[in-house]
Structures are given as structure tokens and as C-alpha cells.
Design a protein around this motif. Structure first.
Motif, PDB file in Angstrom:
ATOM      1  N   THR A  99       0.942  -1.318   0.007  1.00 48.74           N
ATOM      2  CA  THR A  99      -0.011   0.065  -0.146  1.00 48.74           C
ATOM      3  C   THR A  99       0.825   1.185   0.099  1.00 48.74           C
ATOM      4  O   THR A  99       1.673   1.362   0.962  1.00 48.74           O
ATOM      5  N   GLU A 101       0.682   5.148   0.286  1.00 46.01           N
ATOM      6  CA  GLU A 101      -0.121   6.204   0.684  1.00 46.01           C
ATOM      7  C   GLU A 101       0.410   7.458   0.045  1.00 46.01           C
ATOM      8  O   GLU A 101       1.611   8.180   0.256  1.00 46.01           O
ATOM      9  N   GLU A 102      -0.306   8.281  -0.738  1.00 40.60           N
ATOM     10  CA  GLU A 102       0.075   9.650  -1.252  1.00 40.60           C
ATOM     11  C   GLU A 102      -1.009  10.742  -0.547  1.00 40.60           C
ATOM     12  O   GLU A 102      -2.089  10.477  -0.666  1.00 40.60           O
ATOM     13  N   GLU A 103      -0.600  11.866  -0.650  1.00 37.53           N
ATOM     14  CA  GLU A 103      -1.283  13.056  -0.055  1.00 37.53           C
ATOM     15  C   GLU A 103      -1.524  13.925  -1.165  1.00 37.53           C
ATOM     16  O   GLU A 103      -0.492  14.545  -1.733  1.00 37.53           O
ATOM     17  N   LYS A 126     -11.129  10.130  -0.247  1.00 35.09           N
ATOM     18  CA  LYS A 126      -9.952   9.066  -0.640  1.00 35.09           C
ATOM     19  C   LYS A 126     -10.539   8.222  -1.841  1.00 35.09           C
ATOM     20  O   LYS A 126     -11.817   7.910  -2.020  1.00 35.09           O
TER      21      LYS A 126
END
Length: 489
Positions: A99, A101-103, A126
Motif C-alpha cells: 500500500t 499512501e500519497e496525499e 479518498k
């Protein structure tokens, strides 16, 4: 081709009978002529029944041809809604999942262009992107070779136990190949091509067969333990189907309690094969089947005849001759089945069972009057008298009353044998895909491995995980898992 209307044919026959009866009352028929006419009318009535049966088309709704057209089993004993005690194994959670995770930040207002870098977010939205990246992990181990300066002996470092030769494939690789050939039923050629497309490694068909043979050998103890466990189950489903091996028809025999399944291959269909398998001759529970005569020869166990087969046969009798007793029996069996399914205990009370049995016997008594009498066998003539399908079904329902209605009083007994039929459907798919097995050796291997995968799927295991467990020799606890699953259900 002109068709015959069943109602008009019977109306004509009834009219002739009424005319003969009126002549008999008027004394216009002699005793000898009356006896001859009676025999002819009896024979003609049977011929009409048989003729209507022969001209009625058999389908999946009024016969067992083919079994793959069996409707969804709404009569099966209900189990818990969960997929099994290891349901997470089927979801793929056990597989490698990375996984990232990017923002996505907001620095400027879209309305006025103000700086929002120092403003705390009020909410988040999301979105998820799933993708698969095929990756082959290649592990290379270099063993040191040193020569002793004193004795000149060369000593080589030890390789891991799972690397016995210059090049070998890991358990995960082998499980993938076996899954393609056995579970997904690809041909060897297509499996080899797919493996090459993913890994860049060109396997030989003999290598793939070697993996299958290895898994087959490793499951021998599991199969023995599974057979012992099935002997302790209160109810078993049994079925058989034709299986082409080396261009000859053999028979695939299936035994299952719903969660645990065993498949065996034999050249015979009947008692010889049952004795060779060795489970039914020692079984003392309730055997659910489609009234195959070989099963009924074992009296040490109780029997339940498949309700789906009986309902289809009753439907055929109604379609062909429209007998009232067949229609009433079909309605009674359906009603009893739904009462059992809706009951909290899974069985009916003694009063309800007694009422249904009385109606059952009354319907058969009235049915005997509705159908034409079977003429006696002429003296000096050997063999059985030919009977219609309706007569044979009526006699079977009369003879095996307990075997038809046992599901009402025993909670572990299902009304149908659909559970057993489902377990052999993949075998028919295999035959459609490949036509036949070229050797009996790998046909036996397919039966054992598919039994194991079907049983592990009932517990919620991914087939790739199940194969790796077997190749690692860790199937000993799986039978205990079936026991826990059945207890929970």
C-alpha cells in the motif's frame, strides 16, 4: 409430424369404456367376449400411458438429463452465513499487498487564489487504485569452496534444503502451475505459455506433471484421514458420473458431507467400485443419493432419496399423463420440505410427521386406482412384466417411504442430493475442456487434488495457499478444521 393430444386420447378411451359398460349392462356382450375385451382394454390403457411417456420430452425440470441443469438448491439444510473459519484466506488478504499512501495537498484557493498552505483541512476524500505487477523473485546462493592447506581437502559451503540442484522453482511457483492445470483446468500447453508470459521461464510439460505428481503423493495421508472423518459424519451425499480416461469411460465417485469432499476413480459404477473405495460399506449414518440400486444394497446405514430427482420424475409423470396422484405427491413433498426449512429445529414434530405420512399413503392408494392395472406375466414366460415410468415411480415411493421422508425427522439429513451433484460438476467441466485424460495415473491425481482443493475452499482457503500448505506437508490439522467448521455450522 402431427402430435397427439393427451386429453383427447384419454377422452376417447373413456368414452369407449363407457360404451362397453352400457353394452355389458344391457346383456349384449357374452362372458367370453367380455373377458377378452377386458384384457384388451387393460393392455390398451397401459400402451396409452407408455406412449404418452415416450412422446413427452425430458428436460432438466422433469428428469435427471442433464444433472447440470438442476435448479438452485433451496432445500439444503441451512448453514451459518460465514464462509468458513478461515474465510480471510479466500479474500486474498494473505497475498502480498503493498500500500502506497500519497496525499494530494491544497495550497491555493480555487475561488480567490488565497494561500491555503497553513490552513488545516476540514475533511478528506479518498480514492483507491488497484493494480497487479507480476514479479519473479530470483534468489541466488553462492557457496564458498575452500581447500585445506594441511590436507588439501576441498570443502564446499552448504546450500539451503530447498535448493538441491543448480536451478529449481519455489513452492509458490509450483503452486501457481498446479493451480492453473488442476483448479483452473488449463491444458498443459496453455499453462506453460502463461507461465512463460509472466516469468520468462519456459517449463516443460513433464515438469508440470512432476509438480502434480508430487502434490498427489503428499496428499495421501490427508485422503486417508478424510475418509476416516467422513465415516463419523451423521449424513453423507453420494453421487457418480462418467469420466473419460484413455478414450474409455470410467466412473468418478463422490462422497461429501458438504465441507469435506472425496473423489475416487474406478472402472466400474456399481458395487465393485463402492467396495474398492471402502467408505460406504463401513458407514452407519444416513446416505443421501438418487436411488441408485447399488447404494440400497447396504443395509447397515440408513438412506435418504434425493427429493430433486423425485420431484423431476413426478413432473414428468404429470407432463406425460397428468395423473392426479403425481400432482398431489409433488405438492406434498414440496410442502414438507418448506416446513422443515422454516422450522427452528430443522425437523418436524411427531404430529406433523404423522399427518404427512398419512397423506403420503393416501395419495399412493388413490394413485394405484388411477393408473391401469399391470397384467400378469403369461404362464411359461420368463422375466419381469414391462411397466411404465409412472408405475415404477409409484412402486418406488411405496417401497421406500422411510427413505423418502427421513429428512422430516433427522436434522442432519437434507431433502436433496444437490450437494453431491455440485461436487461433480467441475469434473464435467474438465471433460468439456480436455475431452479426457490420456493416462489413468493423472486422472487419479486430478481426483485427489481436486478433492483437497474443494474441501479447502469450503474452509475459505485460497487454492494457491492450500497447495503450498500441502506441498509443505502441513495438512494434518486441516481435518480438525473441518470438524470445527461442521460443529459451528
Amino acid at each position: 409430424m402431427p402430435s397427439v393430444d393427451a386429453s383427447s386420447l384419454r377422452e376417447e378411451f373413456d368414452a369407449v369404456n363407457e360404451h362397453i359398460a352400457s353394452l355389458r349392462q344391457a346383456g349384449k356382450i357374452s362372458g367370453e367376449a367380455d373377458a377378452a375385451i377386458g384384457v384388451l382394454c387393460s393392455l390398451l390403457s397401459i400402451l396409452i400411458v407408455v406412449f404418452l411417456e415416450k412422446t413427452t420430452k425430458k428436460t432438466g425440470k422433469n428428469s435427471s438429463i442433464p444433472p447440470s441443469q438442476t435448479d438452485k438448491d433451496e432445500t439444503k439444510k441451512r448453514r451459518n452465513s460465514g464462509k468458513g473459519i478461515q474465510s480471510n484466506q479466500m479474500t486474498g488478504d494473505n497475498l502480498r499487498k503493498v500500500t502506497v499512501e500519497e496525499e494530494s495537498t491544497v495550497d491555493t484557493c480555487d475561488g480567490c487564489g488565497a494561500d491555503l498552505s497553513g490552513v488545516a483541512p476540514s475533511a478528506h476524500e479518498k480514492r483507491v487504485l488497484l493494480d497487479i505487477v507480476f514479479e519473479v523473485i530470483e534468489t541466488e546462493v553462492a557457496a564458498e569452496i575452500k581447500q585445506c592447506p594441511k590436507c588439501r581437502t576441498q570443502t564446499k559451503g552448504r546450500f539451503p534444503d530447498n535448493m538441491p540442484g543448480p536451478l529449481q522453482y519455489g513452492v509458490g511457483f509450483q503452486a501457481f502451475v498446479i493451480n492453473l492445470v488442476v483448479a483452473q483446468m488449463l491444458s498443459l500447453r496453455r499453462a506453460v505459455e502463461l507461465v512463460y508470459a509472466i516469468s520468462g521461464r519456459k517449463l516443460s510439460e513433464a515438469t508440470c506433471l512432476g509438480y502434480i505428481q508430487r502434490l498427489y503423493d503428499s496428499l495421501e495421508e490427508w485422503e486417508t484421514a478424510a475418509a476416516d472423518y467422513l465415516l463419523t459424519c451423521p449424513a453423507l451425499h453420494a453421487d457418480e458420473t462418467g469420466f473419460r480416461v484413455d478414450s474409455k469411460t470410467q466412473w468418478l465417485h463422490v462422497l461429501t458431507n458438504g465441507s469435506l469432499t472425496l473423489k475416487f476413480l474406478h472402472r466400474k459404477r456399481g458395487k465393485e467400485a463402492i467396495e474398492a473405495v471402502g467408505i460406504i460399506p463401513c458407514y452407519i449414518g444416513v446416505l443421501i443419493h438418487d436411488c441408485w440400486a447399488s447404494y440400497l444394497t447396504y443395509s447397515q446405514c440408513k438412506h435418504q432419496l434425493c427429493g430433486s430427482h423425485l420431484l423431476r420424475e413426478l413432473t414428468f409423470v404429470v407432463d406425460s399423463n397428468n395423473y392426479r396422484w403425481a400432482r398431489a405427491m409433488k405438492k406434498l413433498l414440496r410442502m414438507a420440505c418448506h416446513k422443515v426449512n422454516n422450522s427452528q429445529s430443522g425437523v418436524l414434530s411427531e404430529a406433523q410427521c404423522r399427518t404427512i405420512r398419512q397423506r403420503y399413503r393416501t395419495i399412493l392408494r388413490e394413485g394405484a386406482k388411477e393408473m391401469p392395472d399391470i397384467p400378469p406375466n403369461p404362464k411359461g414366460r420368463r422375466g419381469k412384466v414391462a411397466k411404465s415410468d409412472a408405475h415404477n415411480l409409484h412402486e418406488r415411493l411405496l417401497k421406500y417411504e422411510d427413505c423418502v421422508l427421513r429428512f422430516m425427522s433427522e436434522p442432519d439429513v437434507s431433502f436433496t442430493n444437490n450437494e453431491g451433484e455440485r461436487k461433480i460438476r467441475m469434473a464435467k467441466v474438465k471433460m468439456k475442456v480436455s475431452g479426457c485424460f490420456r493416462t489413468e495415473r493423472y486422472a487419479h491425481a486430478w481426483c485427489r487434488i481436486s478433492s483437497y482443493l474443494s474441501s479447502m475452499a469450503a474452509l475459505g482457503y485460497n487454492p494457491l495457499v492450500a497447495i503450498q500448505i500441502a506441498l509443505a506437508g502441513n495438512t494434518a490439522d486441516m481435518i480438525k478444521s473441518h470438524h470445527e467448521y461442521d460443529q459451528a455450522a
